[in-house]
Design a protein around this motif. Structure first.
Motif, mmCIF file in Angstrom:
data_model
loop_
_atom_site.group_PDB
_atom_site.id
_atom_site.type_symbol
_atom_site.label_atom_id
_atom_site.label_comp_id
_atom_site.label_asym_id
_atom_site.label_seq_id
_atom_site.Cartn_x
_atom_site.Cartn_y
_atom_site.Cartn_z
ATOM 1 N N ARG A 248 -1.716 3.227 -11.087
ATOM 2 C CA ARG A 248 -1.459 3.796 -9.757
ATOM 3 C C ARG A 248 -0.334 4.832 -9.817
ATOM 4 N N SER B 292 -9.956 -0.194 0.877
ATOM 5 C CA SER B 292 -9.295 0.985 0.322
ATOM 6 C C SER B 292 -7.854 1.063 0.825
ATOM 7 N N ARG B 293 -7.051 1.902 0.169
ATOM 8 C CA ARG B 293 -5.645 2.040 0.579
ATOM 9 C C ARG B 293 -5.526 2.564 2.016
ATOM 10 N N GLU C 84 -2.266 -2.333 -13.483
ATOM 11 C CA GLU C 84 -2.738 -1.693 -12.249
ATOM 12 C C GLU C 84 -1.646 -0.805 -11.649
ATOM 13 N N SER C 85 -0.408 -1.287 -11.681
ATOM 14 C CA SER C 85 0.706 -0.471 -11.179
ATOM 15 C C SER C 85 0.889 0.778 -12.031
ATOM 16 N N GLN D 67 -6.253 -0.304 4.347
ATOM 17 C CA GLN D 67 -5.137 -1.244 4.422
ATOM 18 C C GLN D 67 -4.014 -0.697 5.295
ATOM 19 N N LEU D 68 -3.732 0.607 5.157
ATOM 20 C CA LEU D 68 -2.644 1.206 5.914
ATOM 21 C C LEU D 68 -2.943 1.273 7.406
ATOM 22 N N ALA E 154 0.830 -1.214 0.000
ATOM 23 C CA ALA E 154 0.000 0.000 0.000
ATOM 24 C C ALA E 154 0.859 1.256 0.000
ATOM 25 N N ALA E 155 2.150 1.120 0.294
ATOM 26 C CA ALA E 155 3.069 2.258 0.304
ATOM 27 C C ALA E 155 4.490 1.717 0.279
ATOM 28 N N ALA F 97 -1.835 11.232 3.157
ATOM 29 C CA ALA F 97 -2.238 9.860 2.832
ATOM 30 C C ALA F 97 -1.625 8.845 3.795
#
Length: 632
Positions: free
Chosen positions: A483, A214-215, A479-480, A218-219, A125-126, A194
């Motif tokens: 993003r 969502s991101r 997808e990457s 997840q974080l 996610a990061a 974020a």
């Protein structure tokens, strides 16, 4: 102006000094280059060694040995954040508040940093390096409060030991809590919202309101999991089973079964101890996760009760005669392990220590009576499932209703009748057995949920992975790309796409067979992965075609990356069955330009550059810029 802004302007908040401050200042200038940042970093040997270690922790291929390369791998923004965090560790290993455990604070923060980084590799996610900085600073607001208000915070720490939530005390007494300070200091480090927003909610993730999947969702759960791992790291020696089951359940949510979770935890512990030595933070020895999970548990009386042998009962009675008689009935006639207290306040402390399944309490007592004790018990998480029997001389309807409203489950009138007490206790014991059965069923459901999550994660990995090269497949690559494009549009940082094609690959298959061709593709894939920066995205999108997406890379940087990649593939020595095979690649490069409306436009531009490279003789790099493809 709020409290945080006033303190920020007054200069009383924890802040970087020396080289870290110089790095923060230089990185604020738009024209600053990575080489300039590297020169500043090199002036601090301690910071240099820490950044080298962090960049090598995730490096693929050859190790990073120079500060310039480490800074390039980590990126200017990450170097700034890490310099700030490391500076705070160096400055605040001790302080003016005797009630605050400064070394323990940094030991816990360091564990959370490493855990966040390692979990970030499993849940992309990061950037793992960004997550390391976030984990290290996730509790820095507490350090800020104890720095600004040492005497007041010492009193809060003492009071919070009596069951009052520390964050609530902070708001009530200081007008601000440590999470708000944490976000303010992280923002000063340049960490984006974020990431700071999930950190703000990580102590109580369910209050965040983030959409599931969502991101941010997840974080926040990643940081919560890392925090729980750090908690276990702190308490594992004295309370090895304190949070193992919760950790396993949380691991199941991100697809880690008990074995995988243990491997991650042990890896985190190893890195934690290495980092602690580097930062001069004291840490203790920890057993392996498997040893903690399977160690024989000391059998205190409340755990012996859970085996179905003897139930633990807390008897609260101020009259010695009644207490002695009732204890005899409970212990000798009913086979219970009995702990006694003389008033509600004493009983509340004892209940936390022995965790009884059943409480038998008198109503009228000094200091704290039975109703106050029952209400206090029900106000805690651990006291809500206890079965409470009230001993009372009151039989009026109003009094009995008052007792039940306070949380009493049953009552026995005084003087205590042995048969009546035995009957009430049989009902209580039946309740305890049902509760134990329910707990066992819930544990099984947790295990099933963890196994299902693991299966789902494996399926998801298979759906996004190319089986031959183990790289992300076309779907994952697209997808990457989307993003990285979105991030570029949002932040203004450049992004580039590199389309890579293995030259004359069909002839390799025709001449040597598909098995050899597969081996060639695997070797080329490894070379591309090694040439890429650790935060770039590499995927196989076709038979012999690969896609490399570079974040924060302008056309010049993308061309250099493409040329480095081409040379690395050219230098490969592939030997299969005694046959040496030489391969090369053609690379098409395109960066986001003003006229491009979506990532598809950039991908098409890179594809045009690739065809230009092939038409120009292959084994070369071409750049698409301003509507034309030009080869180097």
């Amino acid at each position: 102006m709020n409290t945080i802004e006033q303190l920020r302007l007054s200069g009383r908040l924890p802040s970087p000094k020396g080289v870290a401050l110089a790095i923060m200042e230089i990185t604020r200038r738009e024209e600053t280059t990575l080489d300039e940042v590297a020169r500043v970093v090199q002036s601090d040997p301690a910071l240099s060694s820490r950044l080298l270690r962090l960049s090598n922790a995730a490096a693929r291929g050859r190790p990073v040995v120079s500060i310039s390369e480490a800074v390039m791998r980590l990126g200017m923004a990450t170097v700034r954040r890490l310099a700030m965090a490391f500076s705070l560790v160096d400055q605040y290993l001790e302080g003016p508040c005797p009630s605050f455990d400064y070394p323990g604070f940094w030991s816990h923060s360091l564990f959370m940093a490493v855990a966040s980084q390692e979990l970030g590799r499993l849940l992309p996610a990061a950037s793992p390096d960004e997550l390391f900085a976030c984990g290290l600073l996730a509790q820095v607001g507490s350090l800020a409060l104890v720095t600004v208000y040492p005497a007041d915070y010492a009193r809060l720490l003492t009071e919070s030991c009596h069951g009052v939530a520390l964050m609530e005390l902070e708001r009530r007494r200081l007008g601000v809590d440590h999470s708000e300070f944490t976000v303010a200091i992280m923002a000063d480090c340049g960490i984006p919202k974020a990431l700071t927003e999930p950190v703000y909610y990580h102590e109580v993730p369910e209050t965040s309101g983030f959409a599931e999947g969502s991101r941010p969702y997840q974080l926040v759960n990643l940081f919560f999991q890392a925090r729980r791992m750090a908690d276990l790291g702190r308490s594992a020696v004295t309370e090895p089973h304190g949070s193992i089951s919760e950790l396993m359940l949380l691991g199941g949510k991100i697809g880690l079964d008990a074995t995988a979770l243990g491997e991650v935890f042990d890896q985190v512990v190893r890195q934690w101890q290495e980092w602690a030595e580097l930062l001069k933070v004291p840490v203790g020895h920890l057993p392996s996760f498997d040893a903690m999970a399977n160690a024989p548990v000391p059998r205190p009386e409340q755990e012996a009760a859970a085996t179905g042998t003897r139930q633990v009962v807390l008897l609260v009675e101020d009259d010695p005669t009644t207490r002695m008689m009732t204890e005899g009935v409970l212990s000798h006639l009913l086979g219970c392990t009995v702990h006694t207290a003389e008033n509600g306040r004493e009983a509340l402390a004892l209940a936390l220590e022995v965790t009884p399944q059943i409480v038998v309490t008198d109503w009228l007592m000094p200091v704290m009576d039975g109703l106050e004790f029952c209400r206090a018990l029900r106000a805690t998480d651990w006291g809500q499932s206890m079965y409470v029997i009230m001993l009372t001389g009151e039989e009026t309807e109003e009094k009995i209703i008052e007792a039940f409203e306070a949380g009493v489950d049953d009552y026995v009138t005084k003087p205590v009748n042995v048969r009546a007490l035995s009957a009430r206790m049989r009902a209580a014991l039946h309740y305890v057995k049902l509760l134990d059965a329910w707990e066992r069923d819930r544990a099984q459901l947790k295990q099933f949920a963890a196994e299902l999550a693991t299966s789902n994660r494996r399926l998801e990995h298979a759906a996004m992975t190319d089986l031959l090269t183990d790289l992300p497949n076309r779907r994952a690559g697209m997808e990457s790309l989307a993003r990285f494009w979105s991030a570029s549009m949002r932040t203004g940082q450049p992004v580039a796409a590199l389309m890579i094609d293995v030259d004359f690959f069909k002839s390799v298959n025709d001449r040597h067979g598909h098995a050899v061709g597969d081996r060639v593709l695997q070797e080329v894939a490894r070379a591309i992965q090694s040439a890429a920066r650790k935060d770039d995205s590499v995927s196989r999108i076709g038979g012999e075609e690969f896609l490399l997406v570079c974040h924060d890379a302008d056309p010049r940087a993308a061309l250099l990356a493409a040329e480095r990649l081409r040379r690395m593939v050219k230098a490969l020595k592939i030997s299969v069955g005694g046959v040496d095979i030489q391969v090369s690649v053609s690379v098409g490069v395109a960066s986001r330009e003003a006229g491009m409306e979506s990532e598809d436009d950039m991908l098409r531009a890179a594809d045009k550059a690739l065809y230009a490279a092939k038409n120009a003789g292959r084994d070369r790099v071409c750049l698409f810029a301003l509507g034309k493809a030009r080869c180097a």
